[in-house]
Design an enzyme around this catalytic site. Sequence first.
Site, PDB file in Angstrom:
ATOM      1  N   GLU A 130      15.941 -15.048   2.563  1.00  0.00           N
ATOM      2  CA  GLU A 130      17.252 -15.602   1.986  1.00  0.00           C
ATOM      3  C   GLU A 130      18.078 -14.846   1.305  1.00  0.00           C
ATOM      4  O   GLU A 130      19.556 -14.923   1.259  1.00  0.00           O
ATOM      5  CB  GLU A 130      16.718 -16.954   1.006  1.00  0.00           C
ATOM      6  N   THR A 183      26.623 -20.154   3.831  1.00  0.00           N
ATOM      7  CA  THR A 183      25.843 -20.251   2.370  1.00  0.00           C
ATOM      8  C   THR A 183      26.702 -19.545   1.319  1.00  0.00           C
ATOM      9  O   THR A 183      26.897 -19.879   0.103  1.00  0.00           O
ATOM     10  CB  THR A 183      24.522 -20.245   2.480  1.00  0.00           C
TER      11      THR A 183
HETATM   12  N1  HSE Z   1      20.756 -24.320  -2.917  1.00  0.00           N
HETATM   13  C1  HSE Z   1      21.105 -23.697  -1.787  1.00  0.00           C
HETATM   14  C2  HSE Z   1      22.659 -23.921  -2.193  1.00  0.00           C
HETATM   15  C3  HSE Z   1      20.992 -24.227  -0.702  1.00  0.00           C
HETATM   16  O1  HSE Z   1      23.146 -25.129  -2.256  1.00  0.00           O
HETATM   17  O2  HSE Z   1      23.424 -23.016  -1.942  1.00  0.00           O
HETATM   18  C4  HSE Z   1      21.377 -23.671   0.703  1.00  0.00           C
HETATM   19  O3  HSE Z   1      21.181 -24.139   1.656  1.00  0.00           O
END
Ligand code: HSE
Length: 309
Positions: A130, A183
Amino acid sequence: MDTIRAYAPATVANVCCGFDILGFAMDSPGDEVVLRRTRNDEVFVSAIHGDGGLLPLDPTKNTASVAVRAFQEATGLRFGVSIELYKNLPLGSGMGSSAASAAAAVVAINALAGSPLSRHELVPFAMEAERVACGSAHADNVAPSILGGFVLIRDYQPLDVIKLPIDLELYCTLVHPHLEVKTSDSRKILRPVIALKDSITQSGNVAGLITGLFTKDLSLVSRSLKDVIAEPVRSVFIPGYDRIRQMAMECGALGAGISGSGPTMFALSANREVAQQTGARLQQHFSSLDIHSDILVSKINPEGAEVRS
Ligand code: HSE
């Protein structure tokens, strides 16, 4: 054993109020990997199917190989693998796409190595993936994808991942509008500092959501599915965000919000009919804006990633 196939499901991170600390797994869809042992210690990606050529084959950039390499380094594994990735999750969708590839890969390499590590111990390797994918090693997609069910990340330093013992049948609707949101971009726009009153509201909702899930108090679950930290900022990426939440409630859903970093919207419902109606209603909404979307309805997956052969 020289070859392993593993599957890891899509996930909904944040679950409204639990930014970076809560997530759950869907039954399907998910990504699959096939790992084949090689003669040397090299880890490489031999093929990716279903990504339209968009994902990197470079083993330092692909989330499946990054997770395998992190496992290899930490455990002193003496062999390498070729990784074939079957990409079923859309990229940049908020459905935990990068996480599912990494989760399937670490579960597969652990099985190929004779299962030296527990499922919980695999989470940090997938988190490394990630970090490479979006610049942040959050665990709220990879942990539920590996462990299944609802997962709480109580802390990151040191990492404290808790699979919540929830025995409540819930259905999740995902509506994925065909818009891509990275993201990394949707994290950059978040405010680095939050107001005390927002922190109080958010903590109350996280505690309320978990209590409601434990005690099967659906009204409490519903009241708690609210986010005052990330969604107010990220809603700019989702046309008609407020209307969508309202429509889901009108269909009888317990609540709705942005799945992970979006643009997919999720809704939780107590039964499949409501979950399907909610999906149809939200799809209609996106169609009225000339945005194509896909609907997925699934139960919560209690087991997470699985070795398939
Ligand atoms: N918690 C993370 C965000 C998840 O909201 O950026 C990304 O899928």
